[in-house]
Design a protein around this motif. Structure first.
Motif, PDB file in Angstrom:
ATOM      1  N   LEU A 216      -3.053 -17.965  -1.230  1.00  0.00           N
ATOM      2  CA  LEU A 216      -2.599 -17.161  -0.093  1.00  0.00           C
ATOM      3  C   LEU A 216      -1.998 -18.002   1.021  1.00  0.00           C
ATOM      4  CD1 LEU A 216      -5.452 -14.502   0.249  1.00  0.00           C
ATOM      5  CD2 LEU A 216      -3.064 -14.075  -0.334  1.00  0.00           C
ATOM      6  N   ASP A 217      -2.512 -19.217   1.213  1.00  0.00           N
ATOM      7  CA  ASP A 217      -2.020 -20.038   2.321  1.00  0.00           C
ATOM      8  C   ASP A 217      -0.604 -20.573   2.084  1.00  0.00           C
ATOM      9  OD1 ASP A 217      -2.580 -21.910   0.372  1.00  0.00           O
ATOM     10  OD2 ASP A 217      -4.011 -23.061   1.573  1.00  0.00           O
ATOM     11  N   GLU A 218      -0.062 -20.343   0.897  1.00  0.00           N
ATOM     12  CA  GLU A 218       1.310 -20.759   0.622  1.00  0.00           C
ATOM     13  C   GLU A 218       2.329 -19.667   0.958  1.00  0.00           C
ATOM     14  OE1 GLU A 218       1.644 -22.103  -3.379  1.00  0.00           O
ATOM     15  OE2 GLU A 218       0.134 -23.700  -3.156  1.00  0.00           O
ATOM     16  N   PHE A 219       1.807 -18.532   1.432  1.00  0.00           N
ATOM     17  CA  PHE A 219       2.674 -17.398   1.740  1.00  0.00           C
ATOM     18  C   PHE A 219       2.371 -16.884   3.142  1.00  0.00           C
ATOM     19  CE2 PHE A 219       2.122 -17.715  -2.796  1.00  0.00           C
ATOM     20  CZ  PHE A 219       3.414 -17.572  -3.286  1.00  0.00           C
ATOM     21  N   VAL A 220       3.342 -16.189   3.719  1.00  0.00           N
ATOM     22  CA  VAL A 220       3.186 -15.720   5.092  1.00  0.00           C
ATOM     23  C   VAL A 220       3.916 -14.392   5.254  1.00  0.00           C
ATOM     24  CG1 VAL A 220       5.241 -16.968   5.891  1.00  0.00           C
ATOM     25  CG2 VAL A 220       3.429 -16.395   7.514  1.00  0.00           C
ATOM     26  N   ILE A 221       3.408 -13.557   6.161  1.00  0.00           N
ATOM     27  CA  ILE A 221       4.098 -12.316   6.507  1.00  0.00           C
ATOM     28  C   ILE A 221       5.239 -12.660   7.466  1.00  0.00           C
ATOM     29  CG2 ILE A 221       3.911 -10.094   7.700  1.00  0.00           C
ATOM     30  CD1 ILE A 221       1.017  -9.954   6.743  1.00  0.00           C
ATOM     31  N   TYR A 222       6.467 -12.428   7.031  1.00  0.00           N
ATOM     32  CA  TYR A 222       7.619 -12.732   7.870  1.00  0.00           C
ATOM     33  C   TYR A 222       8.061 -11.535   8.711  1.00  0.00           C
ATOM     34  CZ  TYR A 222       8.598 -17.337   5.867  1.00  0.00           C
ATOM     35  OH  TYR A 222       8.527 -18.671   5.513  1.00  0.00           O
ATOM     36  N   HIS A 223       7.736 -10.346   8.260  1.00  0.00           N
ATOM     37  CA  HIS A 223       8.212  -9.180   9.008  1.00  0.00           C
ATOM     38  C   HIS A 223       7.316  -7.971   8.720  1.00  0.00           C
ATOM     39  CE1 HIS A 223      11.309  -6.874  11.157  1.00  0.00           C
ATOM     40  NE2 HIS A 223      11.106  -5.912  10.268  1.00  0.00           N
ATOM     41  N   VAL A 224       6.927  -7.274   9.784  1.00  0.00           N
ATOM     42  CA  VAL A 224       6.233  -5.988   9.638  1.00  0.00           C
ATOM     43  C   VAL A 224       7.307  -4.911   9.670  1.00  0.00           C
ATOM     44  CG1 VAL A 224       4.558  -4.383  10.613  1.00  0.00           C
ATOM     45  CG2 VAL A 224       4.128  -6.855  10.714  1.00  0.00           C
ATOM     46  N   TYR A 225       7.553  -4.304   8.529  1.00  0.00           N
ATOM     47  CA  TYR A 225       8.663  -3.351   8.418  1.00  0.00           C
ATOM     48  C   TYR A 225       8.314  -1.995   9.011  1.00  0.00           C
ATOM     49  CZ  TYR A 225      12.654  -0.931   6.369  1.00  0.00           C
ATOM     50  OH  TYR A 225      13.808  -0.213   6.203  1.00  0.00           O
ATOM     51  N   GLU A 226       7.092  -1.583   8.798  1.00  0.00           N
ATOM     52  CA  GLU A 226       6.710  -0.247   9.237  1.00  0.00           C
ATOM     53  C   GLU A 226       5.194  -0.158   9.319  1.00  0.00           C
ATOM     54  OE1 GLU A 226       8.752   3.393   7.543  1.00  0.00           O
ATOM     55  OE2 GLU A 226       6.790   3.592   6.566  1.00  0.00           O
ATOM     56  N   GLU A 227       4.709   0.533  10.329  1.00  0.00           N
ATOM     57  CA  GLU A 227       3.276   0.838  10.417  1.00  0.00           C
ATOM     58  C   GLU A 227       3.138   2.345  10.481  1.00  0.00           C
ATOM     59  OE1 GLU A 227      -0.769  -0.293  12.939  1.00  0.00           O
ATOM     60  OE2 GLU A 227       1.165  -1.167  13.485  1.00  0.00           O
ATOM     61  N   GLU A 228       2.364   2.897   9.561  1.00  0.00           N
ATOM     62  CA  GLU A 228       2.254   4.349   9.495  1.00  0.00           C
ATOM     63  C   GLU A 228       0.806   4.788   9.366  1.00  0.00           C
ATOM     64  OE1 GLU A 228       4.234   5.801   6.044  1.00  0.00           O
ATOM     65  OE2 GLU A 228       2.953   4.705   4.652  1.00  0.00           O
ATOM     66  N   PRO A 229       0.439   5.861  10.036  1.00  0.00           N
ATOM     67  CA  PRO A 229      -0.895   6.429   9.850  1.00  0.00           C
ATOM     68  C   PRO A 229      -0.949   7.199   8.541  1.00  0.00           C
ATOM     69  CG  PRO A 229       0.338   7.725  11.428  1.00  0.00           C
ATOM     70  CD  PRO A 229       1.206   6.553  11.075  1.00  0.00           C
ATOM     71  N   LEU A 230      -2.071   7.104   7.858  1.00  0.00           N
ATOM     72  CA  LEU A 230      -2.281   7.815   6.601  1.00  0.00           C
ATOM     73  C   LEU A 230      -3.147   9.051   6.840  1.00  0.00           C
ATOM     74  CD1 LEU A 230      -3.034   4.772   4.267  1.00  0.00           C
ATOM     75  CD2 LEU A 230      -0.830   5.866   4.702  1.00  0.00           C
ATOM     76  N   TYR A 231      -2.817  10.130   6.182  1.00  0.00           N
ATOM     77  CA  TYR A 231      -3.522  11.405   6.333  1.00  0.00           C
ATOM     78  C   TYR A 231      -3.979  11.942   4.983  1.00  0.00           C
ATOM     79  CZ  TYR A 231      -1.633  11.959  11.107  1.00  0.00           C
ATOM     80  OH  TYR A 231      -1.321  11.801  12.441  1.00  0.00           O
ATOM     81  N   PHE A 232      -4.855  12.931   5.027  1.00  0.00           N
ATOM     82  CA  PHE A 232      -5.132  13.776   3.877  1.00  0.00           C
ATOM     83  C   PHE A 232      -4.383  15.083   4.113  1.00  0.00           C
ATOM     84  CE2 PHE A 232      -9.365  11.466   4.183  1.00  0.00           C
ATOM     85  CZ  PHE A 232      -9.018  10.513   3.239  1.00  0.00           C
ATOM     86  N   ALA A 233      -3.486  15.435   3.202  1.00  0.00           N
ATOM     87  CA  ALA A 233      -2.698  16.663   3.340  1.00  0.00           C
ATOM     88  C   ALA A 233      -3.237  17.702   2.360  1.00  0.00           C
ATOM     89  CB  ALA A 233      -1.225  16.390   3.065  1.00  0.00           C
ATOM     90  N   PHE A 234      -3.691  18.828   2.888  1.00  0.00           N
ATOM     91  CA  PHE A 234      -4.248  19.902   2.067  1.00  0.00           C
ATOM     92  C   PHE A 234      -3.202  20.995   1.870  1.00  0.00           C
ATOM     93  CE2 PHE A 234      -7.908  17.654   3.342  1.00  0.00           C
ATOM     94  CZ  PHE A 234      -8.996  18.048   2.574  1.00  0.00           C
ATOM     95  N   SER A 235      -3.233  21.643   0.717  1.00  0.00           N
ATOM     96  CA  SER A 235      -2.307  22.747   0.464  1.00  0.00           C
ATOM     97  C   SER A 235      -2.530  23.849   1.498  1.00  0.00           C
ATOM     98  CB  SER A 235      -2.492  23.280  -0.955  1.00  0.00           C
ATOM     99  OG  SER A 235      -3.854  23.572  -1.227  1.00  0.00           O
ATOM    100  N   ARG A 236      -1.499  24.636   1.746  1.00  0.00           N
ATOM    101  CA  ARG A 236      -1.493  25.604   2.842  1.00  0.00           C
ATOM    102  C   ARG A 236      -2.539  26.704   2.691  1.00  0.00           C
ATOM    103  NH1 ARG A 236       0.377  24.749   7.587  1.00  0.00           N
ATOM    104  NH2 ARG A 236       0.712  26.984   7.810  1.00  0.00           N
ATOM    105  N   ASP A 237      -3.064  26.923   1.492  1.00  0.00           N
ATOM    106  CA  ASP A 237      -4.061  27.976   1.301  1.00  0.00           C
ATOM    107  C   ASP A 237      -5.439  27.581   1.834  1.00  0.00           C
ATOM    108  OD1 ASP A 237      -4.025  26.110  -1.058  1.00  0.00           O
ATOM    109  OD2 ASP A 237      -5.852  27.232  -1.525  1.00  0.00           O
ATOM    110  N   THR A 238      -5.618  26.315   2.198  1.00  0.00           N
ATOM    111  CA  THR A 238      -6.926  25.836   2.650  1.00  0.00           C
ATOM    112  C   THR A 238      -7.334  26.526   3.950  1.00  0.00           C
ATOM    113  OG1 THR A 238      -6.370  23.677   1.694  1.00  0.00           O
ATOM    114  CG2 THR A 238      -8.294  23.775   3.148  1.00  0.00           C
ATOM    115  N   ASP A 239      -8.594  26.947   4.013  1.00  0.00           N
ATOM    116  CA  ASP A 239      -9.130  27.644   5.179  1.00  0.00           C
ATOM    117  C   ASP A 239      -9.024  26.756   6.424  1.00  0.00           C
ATOM    118  OD1 ASP A 239     -10.794  28.895   7.119  1.00  0.00           O
ATOM    119  OD2 ASP A 239     -11.980  29.839   5.544  1.00  0.00           O
TER     120      ASP A 239
END
Length: 255
Positions: free
Chosen positions: A195-218
C-alpha cells in the motif's frame, strides 16, 4: 371479555403477519466492497450489516436469503417496478428521488483515483484527469461516476475485474485506478501489492449512500427505519456508537 379476546387475536395476527412477511423484502446489492461483497452464497459488507441492524430494530429482520447480488442497473429498475424491494448503497439524485422511498444517509463513499507514488502525478483539477490513462472495472460504481462526469468509455481502460486493473497499474500500463477509498486497501493487499507504494492523487467524488425502498413501502416503516438509523449511529458517553462498533467488527470479518 369478548373485546379483550378480540384484541389478543388482533395483536397475535399482526405479529404473525409481520414475522411471515419479514423475508418478503428483497435487498438488491451490487458488488461494491467493502459496502456489499459476495461471500460464498451470501452477501456481506458494512452496508449489509447496517441494514440488518436497523431492520431488526424495527421488527422486520432480514435473513441471508433476502439479499441478491445484482448489477446496479437491474437493482434500480427492479426496485422501481417491483414491490418490497430495497436497493443497498443507492445514490439519491433529482432523477432517482421520486422513484423510491429513502432511508439514510447511511455513510459516505469517496470515489478516488489511485496511482503509483513514484510517478509523482499532479492533478489539481478534475479536468486534468484527461491527461492520464485511467483503469476502471467495467460496470462498477467508480466507472459509472467517471462516465457521468464526462468521460467516454473509449477514454477509459475498462477491465472485467479489479485484478486486471491493479496489475496494469503496478506494471505502469495505466496511470490511475478508479476505486472507492474504503475498499482499496483490501484490494491491494489481496494481490500482495504494498500500500505504501501507492497514493490517492485525486478525490473524484464523495457521495452519501442510502437504502432505497420501493414506493409501496409503508411510510410509517420508512420513518421508523430512519429513526432507528439515527439511534444506531448516535454516540454514547464514551464517544462510541453501535454503528461504529458494528462497522469495525464487520470490516475485520471481511479480511
Amino acid at each position: 371479555m369478548r373485546t379483550t379476546t378480540a384484541l389478543i387475536f388482533t395483536l397475535l395476527f399482526t405479529f404473525l403477519a409481520t414475522t411471515a412477511s419479514a423475508d418478503s423484502f428483497t435487498a438488491l446489492a451490487a458488488p461494491y466492497p467493502p459496502y456489499s461483497v459476495s461471500k460464498g452464497l451470501t452477501v456481506k459488507g458494512v452496508s449489509v450489516a447496517a441494514l440488518n441492524a436497523i431492520m431488526e430494530m424495527c421488527g422486520t429482520p432480514l435473513s441471508d436469503r433476502s439479499y441478491k447480488l445484482t448489477p446496479w442497473a437491474y437493482a434500480y429498475e427492479c426496485a422501481a417496478r417491483t414491490p418490497r424491494q430495497i436497493i443497498v448503497n443507492a445514490k439519491r439524485t433529482p432523477v432517482t428521488e421520486p422513484l423510491y422511498k429513502w432511508v439514510g444517509p447511511v455513510m459516505n463513499s469517496k470515489i478516488v483515483l489511485i496511482g503509483r507514488r513514484k510517478d509523482n502525478l499532479v492533478i489539481p483539477f478534475k479536468s486534468d484527469l484527461k491527461k492520464y490513462r485511467i483503469a476502471a472495472v467495467r460496470w462498477s460504481r467508480p466507472e459509472k461516476a467517471l462516465l457521468e462526469g464526462g468521460f467516454a468509455k473509449t477514454e477509459l481502460k475498462r477491465t472485467p475485474t479489479h485484478v486486471k486493473s491493479l496489475r496494469m497499474l503496478g506494471n505502469g500500463e495505466v496511470d490511475l485506478f478508479a476505486t472507492n477509498e474504503r475498499g482499496a486497501p483490501s484490494l491491494f493487499e489481496g494481490l500482495g501489492m504494498a500500500l505504501d507504494e501507492f497514493v490517492i492523487y485525486h478525490v473524484y467524488e464523495e457521495e452519501p449512500l442510502y437504502f432505497a425502498f420501493s414506493r409501496d413501502t409503508d411510510d410509517r416503516l420508512i420513518s421508523r427505519l430512519n429513526k432507528a438509523l439515527e439511534e444506531f449511529k448516535s454516540k454514547n458517553g464514551a464517544g462510541q456508537s453501535r454503528f461504529g462498533l458494528t462497522m469495525s467488527a464487520n470490516a475485520l470479518s471481511m479480511k
